[in-house]
Design a protein around this motif. Structure first.
Motif, PDB file in Angstrom:
ATOM      1  N   UNK A  83       0.817  -1.207   0.000  1.00  0.00           N
ATOM      2  CA  UNK A  83       0.000   0.000   0.000  1.00  0.00           C
ATOM      3  C   UNK A  83       0.852   1.259   0.000  1.00  0.00           C
ATOM      4  N   UNK A  84       2.141   1.100   0.262  1.00  0.00           N
ATOM      5  CA  UNK A  84       3.045   2.256   0.218  1.00  0.00           C
ATOM      6  C   UNK A  84       3.539   2.414  -1.214  1.00  0.00           C
ATOM      7  N   UNK A  85       3.175   3.497  -1.907  1.00  0.00           N
ATOM      8  CA  UNK A  85       3.589   3.677  -3.303  1.00  0.00           C
ATOM      9  C   UNK A  85       5.108   3.697  -3.438  1.00  0.00           C
ATOM     10  N   UNK A  86       5.596   3.226  -4.567  1.00  0.00           N
ATOM     11  CA  UNK A  86       7.043   3.203  -4.807  1.00  0.00           C
ATOM     12  C   UNK A  86       7.679   4.569  -4.589  1.00  0.00           C
ATOM     13  N   UNK A  87       7.011   5.612  -5.079  1.00  0.00           N
ATOM     14  CA  UNK A  87       7.607   6.945  -5.018  1.00  0.00           C
ATOM     15  C   UNK A  87       7.674   7.487  -3.591  1.00  0.00           C
ATOM     16  N   UNK A  88       6.954   6.840  -2.655  1.00  0.00           N
ATOM     17  CA  UNK A  88       6.979   7.312  -1.266  1.00  0.00           C
ATOM     18  C   UNK A  88       7.819   6.434  -0.348  1.00  0.00           C
ATOM     19  N   UNK A  89       8.395   5.365  -0.888  1.00  0.00           N
ATOM     20  CA  UNK A  89       9.169   4.455  -0.052  1.00  0.00           C
ATOM     21  C   UNK A  89      10.310   5.166   0.660  1.00  0.00           C
ATOM     22  N   UNK A  90      11.069   5.975  -0.080  1.00  0.00           N
ATOM     23  CA  UNK A  90      12.230   6.654   0.518  1.00  0.00           C
ATOM     24  C   UNK A  90      11.802   7.564   1.664  1.00  0.00           C
ATOM     25  N   UNK A  91      10.692   8.284   1.477  1.00  0.00           N
ATOM     26  CA  UNK A  91      10.187   9.177   2.525  1.00  0.00           C
ATOM     27  C   UNK A  91       9.779   8.380   3.760  1.00  0.00           C
ATOM     28  N   UNK A  92       9.097   7.259   3.537  1.00  0.00           N
ATOM     29  CA  UNK A  92       8.669   6.407   4.648  1.00  0.00           C
ATOM     30  C   UNK A  92       9.873   5.841   5.383  1.00  0.00           C
ATOM     31  N   UNK A  93      10.882   5.389   4.620  1.00  0.00           N
ATOM     32  CA  UNK A  93      12.093   4.839   5.245  1.00  0.00           C
ATOM     33  C   UNK A  93      12.754   5.878   6.150  1.00  0.00           C
ATOM     34  N   UNK A  94      12.884   7.102   5.644  1.00  0.00           N
ATOM     35  CA  UNK A  94      13.545   8.162   6.417  1.00  0.00           C
ATOM     36  C   UNK A  94      12.790   8.449   7.711  1.00  0.00           C
ATOM     37  N   UNK A  95      11.460   8.510   7.620  1.00  0.00           N
ATOM     38  CA  UNK A  95      10.648   8.765   8.811  1.00  0.00           C
ATOM     39  C   UNK A  95      10.771   7.607   9.792  1.00  0.00           C
ATOM     40  N   UNK A  96      10.721   6.380   9.278  1.00  0.00           N
ATOM     41  CA  UNK A  96      10.854   5.207  10.141  1.00  0.00           C
ATOM     42  C   UNK A  96      12.189   5.202  10.864  1.00  0.00           C
ATOM     43  N   UNK A  97      13.261   5.496  10.136  1.00  0.00           N
ATOM     44  CA  UNK A  97      14.601   5.483  10.731  1.00  0.00           C
ATOM     45  C   UNK A  97      14.668   6.384  11.947  1.00  0.00           C
ATOM     46  N   UNK A  98      14.116   7.580  11.818  1.00  0.00           N
ATOM     47  CA  UNK A  98      14.141   8.527  12.935  1.00  0.00           C
ATOM     48  C   UNK A  98      13.221   8.067  14.059  1.00  0.00           C
ATOM     49  N   UNK A  99      11.997   7.658  13.703  1.00  0.00           N
ATOM     50  CA  UNK A  99      10.997   7.320  14.717  1.00  0.00           C
ATOM     51  C   UNK A  99      11.405   6.118  15.561  1.00  0.00           C
TER      52      UNK A  99
END
Length: 283
Positions: A83-99
């Motif tokens: 459900x996470x679009x390909x183009x948003x994967x990098x943004x999600x990864x960055x947020x996850x890393x910090x959180x």
């Protein structure tokens, strides 16, 4: 940096009391010599004031490796969520890393075990988040354990659902489907100039909520979040499910030279292809 050199640095006498570090290890359920982790719990300010400036670069290396480890864990967790679009994967990864790094740091009260220089001790008393120290410590734990151990520690800190769109954008699209638009109105500003607060009222589809923020934009975003939560809107409705072979967990052809490069990385991490497939690593 080779494993031998890293061991030489870690075994230097930079630890707080081994008893204190042992308490932290007990909470983590880990049977490791405390001395092996002492260096990773040093802040660079401590080394600087202890005339150990030459060791600061070693901390930086551990921080970078820890950040890479967090990225790999985020990738492993989220990559198969189609459900996470390909183009948003990098943004999600960055947020996850910090959180997840922040959650780990607070949950295990890592701040209580870090050696700070005098210049940073007040911030440590206030329990401010030191992302670099947390990353260093996670990498040191990884060196003494394995990828699966670190993954299992951090998995509970992932949020169950990612907001894949900005809440204001989502609410706008939701109301437009009903031929309306949300209305944001600043109802008041208060507080001194250097810490001014804004209160915003959001009205949409006959319902209103209010929220505050340090700027009008932040207050509007918060109001949209509250509206979405209060009205039980599914923020991920109508999200396109990615169906490419890679997102389905299927491997694709990798060149011989690329496969050799990925094998080197797997070996450095002490993993095999069954634990972390090439397609995952290549992301």
């Amino acid at each position: 940096m080779t494993g031998q050199k890293m061991d030489e640095v870690i075994n230097c006498d930079f630890t707080r009391s081994t008893k204190a570090i042992s308490l932290l290890l007990n909470m983590l359920g880990l049977d490791v010599e405390p001395e092996k982790l002492g260096f990773s719990l040093c802040h660079r300010s401590f080394l600087f004031e202890s005339n150990e400036k030459a060791k600061i670069e070693s901390l930086r290396v551990m921080e970078i490796l820890g950040a890479s480890l967090l990225n790999l864990i985020a990738c492993t967790k989220r990559f198969t969520d189609r459900k996470i679009p390909n183009k948003q994967l990098s943004t999600v990864f960055e947020k996850d890393k910090y959180d997840i790094n922040l959650s780990f740091y607070k949950y295990y009260k890592v701040y209580d075990y870090v050696q700070f220089g005098k210049s940073e001790r007040m911030n440590s008393i206030n329990r401010e988040f030191y992302q670099d120290v947390s990353s260093q410590f996670l990498f040191a734990l990884f060196e003494q354990t394995n990828f699966n151990y670190i993954y299992n520690i951090l998995e509970k800190f992932f949020t169950t659902e990612q907001m894949l769109k900005d809440p204001k954008t989502y609410l706008l699209e939701y109301t437009q489907r009903q031929k309306q638009r949300p209305l944001y109105k600043t109802v008041r500003e208060f507080g001194p100039d250097h810490v001014k607060q804004f209160e915003v009222e959001l009205t949409a589809l006959g319902k209103s909520v209010r929220a505050r923020g340090k700027s009008k934009k932040l207050a509007e975003i918060e109001a949209a979040k509250i509206y979405i939560a209060n009205n039980n809107l599914n923020i991920n409705d109508n999200i396109k499910v990615e169906s490419s072979p890679i997102r389905l967990g299927q491997k694709w052809q990798i060149s011989t030279s690329r496969k050799k490069e990925l094998n080197v990385i797997l070996n450095q991490l002490g993993l095999d292809e069954n634990e972390l497939p090439f397609y995952m690593l290549d992301q």
